[in-house]
Scaffold this active site. Structure first.
Site, mmCIF file in Angstrom:
data_model
loop_
_atom_site.group_PDB
_atom_site.id
_atom_site.type_symbol
_atom_site.label_atom_id
_atom_site.label_comp_id
_atom_site.label_asym_id
_atom_site.label_seq_id
_atom_site.Cartn_x
_atom_site.Cartn_y
_atom_site.Cartn_z
ATOM 1 C CE LYS A 51 -3.749 -2.467 2.125
ATOM 2 N NZ LYS A 51 -4.389 -2.996 3.544
ATOM 3 C CD GLN A 95 -3.387 -4.715 6.471
ATOM 4 O OE1 GLN A 95 -3.321 -3.722 5.762
ATOM 5 N NE2 GLN A 95 -3.903 -5.958 6.035
ATOM 6 C CG ASP A 118 -10.065 -0.927 4.348
ATOM 7 O OD1 ASP A 118 -9.637 -1.206 3.126
ATOM 8 O OD2 ASP A 118 -9.434 -1.210 5.299
#
Length: 283
Positions: A51, A95, A118
């Site tokens: 990322k 995460q 997300d």
């Protein structure tokens, strides 16, 4: 049979994000994505590095916050709240998975919907459900883009999603429905699974079991999207689909690796650019 090249499509998607980022930078806005990593999970570390690299490609500022495996839920929530209050941060990504002592739900709920790139927060999920503007979850949104890249008109197609997770299965089904597909969600309790899958024009496998979808479950000419990422005894990554058997019947199929994975990260870049624009009143 044609292989859907996730890497090439992801590169094009990131180029699209980079254009949006450049336009924002010209207005003095620097999109920023902050990733919080709790613990030393090796796979998570790999994902975070990926990322960071994607952000660099797209001109997005990336920040990484690493917390100890022993961090408490209160400590993680405090970090998320600090990022929520920081106007220079446009996207917050914690995460997953998190250590056992931390509630994933509590952490996701603490991320403001406008910074939830997300697409996991209940507010964004609800908005997606009723068709309002929101940040779409990256993997399902990437799946839709991959299907459309084949020239397939989703409208009217019989689509089957194997798996009902909140991260992939359920939202993938909702996005297919929004595109006017007729959608069936299958899971561990589904009867006649082979017959249901074999009737699908579009088959999305997100069950987390290597080789679960066999050749006799694929309709000739179907579009097969394999979301599975399973580490085999051979140390290699395997999808949920028996690729060789399915490829003999599918019109289009995604590989593992090199399929859905790169697209997931590319869609995150688009969401981050969109978040920066929205937070600055430009959408």
């Amino acid at each position: 049979m044609a292989i859907i090249d996730g890497k090439a499509l992801a590169a094009a998607t990131k180029a699209e994000a980079a254009q949006k980022v450049q336009a924002l930078r010209e207005k003095g806005i620097v999109p920023c994505l902050t990733v919080v990593l709790v613990g030393e999970n090796p796979a998570s570390q790999v994902y975070v590095r990926g990322k960071v690299n994607d952000c660099a490609e797209c001109g997005i500022e990336s920040r990484s916050i690493r917390m100890a495996e022993t961090a408490t839920q209160d400590e993680v929530l405090a970090q998320v709240r600090a990022l929520a209050a920081d106007a220079s941060v446009h996207g917050i990504l914690v995460q997953l998975p998190l250590p056992a002592q931390i509630s994933e739900k509590a952490v996701i709920d603490a991320i403001p919907p406008e910074k939830d790139v997300d697409g996991f927060s209940p507010v964004n999920v609800g908005r997606m459900q009723i068709g309002e503007p929101c940040y779409l979850p990256c993997t399902p949104a990437g799946c839709i883009r991959m299907i459309e890249s084949t020239g397939t008109d989703i409208s009217g197609k019989n689509a089957v999603v194997i798996g009902r997770s909140n991260i992939v299965g359920k939202p993938a089904a909702m996005l297919l429905l929004e595109k006017n597909a007729t959608v069936t969600i299958c899971h561990s309790k589904t009867k006649n699974l082979r017959e249901i899958c074999a009737a699908a024009d579009i088959l999305v496998a997100a069950v987390g079991r290597a080789g679960f979808v066999t050749g006799d479950m694929v309709k000739p000419g179907a579009v097969v999207i394999d979301v599975g990422i399973n580490r085999g005894a051979d140390g290699k990554l395997h999808g949920d689909v028996d690729f060789a058997a399915a490829a003999e019947k599918a019109a289009f199929i995604t590989p593992v690796p090199g399929g859905v994975g790169p697209m997931t990260r590319a869609m995150l870049m688009l969401n981050t650019a969109q978040a920066a624009a929205r937070q600055n009143g430009l959408v």
